[in-house]
Write a protein that holds these residues in place. Structure first.
Motif, PDB file in Angstrom:
ATOM      1  N   GLU A  21       6.722  98.332 -86.711  1.00 50.55           N
ATOM      2  CA  GLU A  21       5.514  98.256 -85.884  1.00 50.55           C
ATOM      3  C   GLU A  21       4.802  96.925 -86.089  1.00 50.55           C
ATOM      4  O   GLU A  21       4.324  96.300 -85.129  1.00 50.55           O
ATOM      5  N   ASP A  22       4.744  96.462 -87.342  1.00 52.60           N
ATOM      6  CA  ASP A  22       4.118  95.174 -87.618  1.00 52.60           C
ATOM      7  C   ASP A  22       4.790  94.062 -86.813  1.00 52.60           C
ATOM      8  O   ASP A  22       4.118  93.251 -86.159  1.00 52.60           O
ATOM      9  N   VAL A  23       6.087  94.000 -86.876  1.00 54.78           N
ATOM     10  CA  VAL A  23       6.818  92.928 -86.200  1.00 54.78           C
ATOM     11  C   VAL A  23       6.645  93.014 -84.691  1.00 54.78           C
ATOM     12  O   VAL A  23       6.476  91.981 -84.008  1.00 54.78           O
ATOM     13  N   GLU A  28       3.660  90.563 -79.928  1.00 58.01           N
ATOM     14  CA  GLU A  28       2.639  90.673 -78.887  1.00 58.01           C
ATOM     15  C   GLU A  28       1.517  89.657 -79.100  1.00 58.01           C
ATOM     16  O   GLU A  28       0.974  89.103 -78.139  1.00 58.01           O
ATOM     17  N   ALA A  29       1.190  89.394 -80.371  1.00 54.29           N
ATOM     18  CA  ALA A  29       0.098  88.469 -80.687  1.00 54.29           C
ATOM     19  C   ALA A  29       0.526  87.006 -80.629  1.00 54.29           C
ATOM     20  O   ALA A  29      -0.320  86.116 -80.723  1.00 54.29           O
ATOM     21  N   GLY A  30       1.813  86.749 -80.504  1.00 53.60           N
ATOM     22  CA  GLY A  30       2.285  85.367 -80.483  1.00 53.60           C
ATOM     23  C   GLY A  30       2.519  84.788 -81.863  1.00 53.60           C
ATOM     24  O   GLY A  30       2.649  83.567 -82.018  1.00 53.60           O
ATOM     25  N   LEU A  56      12.513  92.885 -99.981  1.00 57.06           N
ATOM     26  CA  LEU A  56      12.148  91.585 -99.423  1.00 57.06           C
ATOM     27  C   LEU A  56      13.247  91.071 -98.498  1.00 57.06           C
ATOM     28  O   LEU A  56      12.961  90.443 -97.467  1.00 57.06           O
ATOM     29  N   ASP A  57      14.511  91.333 -98.845  1.00 56.59           N
ATOM     30  CA  ASP A  57      15.619  91.000 -97.946  1.00 56.59           C
ATOM     31  C   ASP A  57      15.394  91.652 -96.581  1.00 56.59           C
ATOM     32  O   ASP A  57      15.549  91.005 -95.525  1.00 56.59           O
ATOM     33  N   GLN A  58      15.036  92.914 -96.622  1.00 50.61           N
ATOM     34  CA  GLN A  58      14.839  93.664 -95.385  1.00 50.61           C
ATOM     35  C   GLN A  58      13.694  93.083 -94.562  1.00 50.61           C
ATOM     36  O   GLN A  58      13.811  92.922 -93.331  1.00 50.61           O
ATOM     37  N   VAL A  59      12.592  92.740 -95.218  1.00 53.43           N
ATOM     38  CA  VAL A  59      11.428  92.200 -94.518  1.00 53.43           C
ATOM     39  C   VAL A  59      11.749  90.856 -93.885  1.00 53.43           C
ATOM     40  O   VAL A  59      11.467  90.608 -92.694  1.00 53.43           O
ATOM     41  N   ILE A  60      12.358  89.953 -94.655  1.00 55.02           N
ATOM     42  CA  ILE A  60      12.646  88.613 -94.141  1.00 55.02           C
ATOM     43  C   ILE A  60      13.662  88.678 -93.012  1.00 55.02           C
ATOM     44  O   ILE A  60      13.534  87.969 -91.997  1.00 55.02           O
ATOM     45  N   ASP A  61      14.662  89.519 -93.152  1.00 51.69           N
ATOM     46  CA  ASP A  61      15.641  89.677 -92.074  1.00 51.69           C
ATOM     47  C   ASP A  61      14.982  90.226 -90.813  1.00 51.69           C
ATOM     48  O   ASP A  61      15.282  89.774 -89.694  1.00 51.69           O
ATOM     49  N   LEU A  62      14.095  91.180 -90.982  1.00 51.14           N
ATOM     50  CA  LEU A  62      13.404  91.779 -89.837  1.00 51.14           C
ATOM     51  C   LEU A  62      12.553  90.739 -89.111  1.00 51.14           C
ATOM     52  O   LEU A  62      12.552  90.666 -87.865  1.00 51.14           O
ATOM     53  N   LEU A  63      11.844  89.932 -89.862  1.00 53.91           N
ATOM     54  CA  LEU A  63      11.040  88.871 -89.250  1.00 53.91           C
ATOM     55  C   LEU A  63      11.935  87.870 -88.527  1.00 53.91           C
ATOM     56  O   LEU A  63      11.647  87.461 -87.386  1.00 53.91           O
ATOM     57  N   HIS A  64      13.026  87.487 -89.166  1.00 51.13           N
ATOM     58  CA  HIS A  64      13.919  86.501 -88.573  1.00 51.13           C
ATOM     59  C   HIS A  64      14.536  87.007 -87.275  1.00 51.13           C
ATOM     60  O   HIS A  64      14.619  86.263 -86.280  1.00 51.13           O
TER      61      HIS A  64
END
Length: 624
Positions: A21-23, A28-30, A56-64
């Motif tokens: 949901e964060d990502v 949406e926010a740019g 942290l692997d999961q978070v960084i991959d999700l952002l990427h």
């Protein structure tokens, strides 16, 4: 390169099912940059030698995967409980010898060998894991170094202080000479006798205090250099930064600027204060000046209210965007916030966030989305050009003046800010410079109360216009008077010598001259003129404002109207051209290459030229 937009992201505070949901809302926010891992030490390393990076692997991959880059923090700002339990010597002590215990943050001694060893292990392990990850575009060293614990008076700090002094002075006799230790029978016969300036019966040796402040700034700088070396030795090539805090008294950012690739700043002007725009402009101009010609990043600001003032005002509609655009206008290529999602627990749970507890339907989030779109529309921006006017900001003078036993209490940084605000109100852009220069391209240098001046000051070679104010060139770099009295360095340049000074109360230092009438404050000097001309005088007829060629000196500290009057006088004398004349009150104009930005910081509409700017509205021209 488009402007970076985003903020601190602390996914460890939330269950993993929130991350998607964060990502989604970030997109949406740019948001295109998230600062991750600032306070993750306890999550990454649950015990010495034990690491857990899977989350942290999961978070960084999700952002990427969502096109969001990462400013990856080294996580060294807040040691976990296991560390301070196992190594209690990492904790600091105040001047009374009281231990600062865990339970907050930044509870570590910069000089602690155990802290340095364990922090190095964390940095090395993290960098080796993520140095080649395509999401990581920036390394974020520590966090707000010195913010809460700038000075440590413990025994380990004392040992490091002695080592620092030995490197600086070579032998104890040179130290005694620099500190003037024959006064009050303070003469040392061995460095082992030297202590930090702990709580004493009365005033502590001012040379000792000054050097302890220099030492303390250097110890924090050593932490920055330590992490930088680890990052580079590990083979990471991304630029690195650390978040500064405007003009933060304990840390001499001039000495820090060369150690980072990107200057970053955390600034929280009070939205209730009508002069907060001047505070913001001051911070932005300092950050731009630390690395001239290079863009910087606004690393932290509040999307709305903060949690740490006695009364925390909300930002008015549009005010957040106005303050953000002020940073862009003054050289920033990144606008970020603390933080992305508002915390549910902890000391900062009442601090606003880009995504508040009220969710996407809140005004704060709608304004975040709108700002993201506005920044994206700007595209790649030109670099900032050098201003015509520069103001000297000197940490050594600040540290020396921030001690007792002077003719009167002199607020150094308030004076620097006041001169900056006067030029800001006049539409004249200013840079800041260190006291050692370079000054070559400036038409005017303003050096307010430059108390300490070294024997080799670059001001002696400056050929443009110079303005100095009272209590300039009084002592050398050790806070000692030079043989022969005051103004021994700049006297020939100013065509005047200070022979004495005294504190003054309101009404005791009125200044009169053609077109000039104001009140002097704090102190007044007695000048002997040797070539200079008096442009204005005190009531007793003695010189108060002088000129010698292109060098000007004020023998007092003008009040705010006086600073404005002298600023106007110098603008007229030197033919300086405002970016936009006749600016309304609390309206600023700033040039960044061909781009001109005008911002209305008033809660009401204001007419600027042919345009009417809405409350907290802005206008950008000059972009193709």
């Amino acid at each position: 390169m488009p402007i970076y937009y985003g903020g601190d992201y602390n996914p460890e505070q939330w269950p993993s099912d929130v991350w998607s949901e964060d990502v989604c809302l970030m997109r949406e926010a740019g948001v295109n940059l998230a600062t991750v891992g600032v306070f993750s030490w306890a999550r990454i390393q649950p015990d010495e030698g034990v690491y857990d990076y899977a989350w942290l692997d999961q978070v960084i991959d999700l952002l990427h995967e969502s096109g969001i880059a990462v400013d990856l923090a080294t996580g060294t700002a807040s040691p976990p409980p296991w560390l301070t339990t196992k190594y209690p010597g990492v904790l600091t002590e105040n001047a009374d010898g009281v231990v600062r215990w865990p339970g907050s943050r930044q509870h570590y001694a910069p000089t602690s060998p155990d802290y340095r060893r364990l922090a190095s292990d964390l940095v090395r392990t993290t960098v080796e894991r993520y140095k080649d990850h395509p999401a990581v575009v920036l390394w974020h060293i520590n966090n707000e170094l010195g913010c809460h614990v700038a000075y440590d008076y413990s025994d380990q700090a004392a040992a490091a202080f002695r080592t620092w002094l030995a490197r600086r002075y070579g032998d104890v006799d040179a130290l005694n000479d620099a500190w003037g230790t024959m006064f009050w029978s303070q003469r040392y016969t061995d460095f082992a006798q030297v202590l930090p300036p702990r709580h004493a019966p009365y005033s502590v040796n001012p040379g000792q205090v000054l050097d302890f402040k220099r030492f303390s700034s250097d110890m924090l700088l050593e932490l920055l250099r330590m992490e930088k070396q680890i990052i580079r030795t590990a083979g990471a090539t991304q630029p690195l930064t650390t978040n500064m805090m405007s003009a933060f008294k304990p840390t001499d950012y001039w000495s820090w600027a060369d150690e980072v690739d990107v200057i970053a700043d955390d600034t929280y002007p009070d939205p209730r204060d009508p002069h907060s725009y001047a505070d913001g402009a001051f911070a932005r101009d300092l950050m731009r000046s630390l690395k001239p010609g290079r863009p910087w990043i606004l690393m932290e600001q509040a999307p709305n209210y903060v949690n740490w003032r006695e009364n925390n005002a909300a930002k008015a509609p549009g005010q957040m965007a106005a303050m953000s655009m002020q940073a862009v206008a003054r050289g920033a290529d990144g606008v970020l916030f603390f933080q992305w999602r508002q915390s549910a627990a902890g000391a900062e749970k009442y601090h606003s966030a880009m995504l508040p507890h009220g969710g996407p339907s809140t005004r704060t989030f709608r304004e975040i989305v709108a700002l993201g779109a506005s920044l994206a529309s700007l595209g790649s921006l030109p670099p900032s050009s050098r201003a015509e006017v520069a103001i000297v900001l000197d940490w050594d003078s600040w540290w020396a003046l921030d001690q007792p036993n002077h003719p009167a209490p002199l607020d150094y940084i308030a004076q620097v800010r006041a001169w900056h605000a006067a030029f800001l109100a006049a539409g004249i852009q200013t840079d800041f410079v260190r006291s050692s220069g370079p000054f070559d391209d400036y038409r005017l240098i303003v050096a307010p109360s430059l108390h300490l001046i070294s024997d080799a000051t670059a001001l002696l070679a400056f050929t443009g216009a110079l303005l100095t104010t009272a209590f300039t060139d009084i002592v050398d770099e050790h806070d000692r008077f030079r043989p022969g009295g005051f103004t021994r360095q700049l006297g020939p340049l100013l065509g005047a010598t200070v022979t004495d000074f005294a504190g003054v109360l309101p009404g005791e230092a009125t200044v009169h001259g053609p077109g000039l009438h104001f009140e002097g404050t704090v102190l007044a000097e007695v000048l002997h003129l040797d070539g200079a001309t008096a442009l204005a005088s005190f009531a007793d007829g003695t010189p108060a404002f002088t000129r010698n060629g292109s060098c000007y000196h004020l023998a007092t500290i003008p009040d705010e109207p006086g600073i404005r009057a002298v600023t106007t006088f110098l603008i007229d004398e030197l033919g300086l051209t405002p970016a936009l004349p006749n600016l309304p009150r609390h309206v600023e104009v700033c040039r960044r290459g061909p781009m001109t930005t005008v911002i209305n910081h008033n809660p009401t509409p204001v007419q600027v030229g042919d345009d009417i700017l809405d409350p907290y509205g802005y206008r950008i021209t000059g972009l193709s």
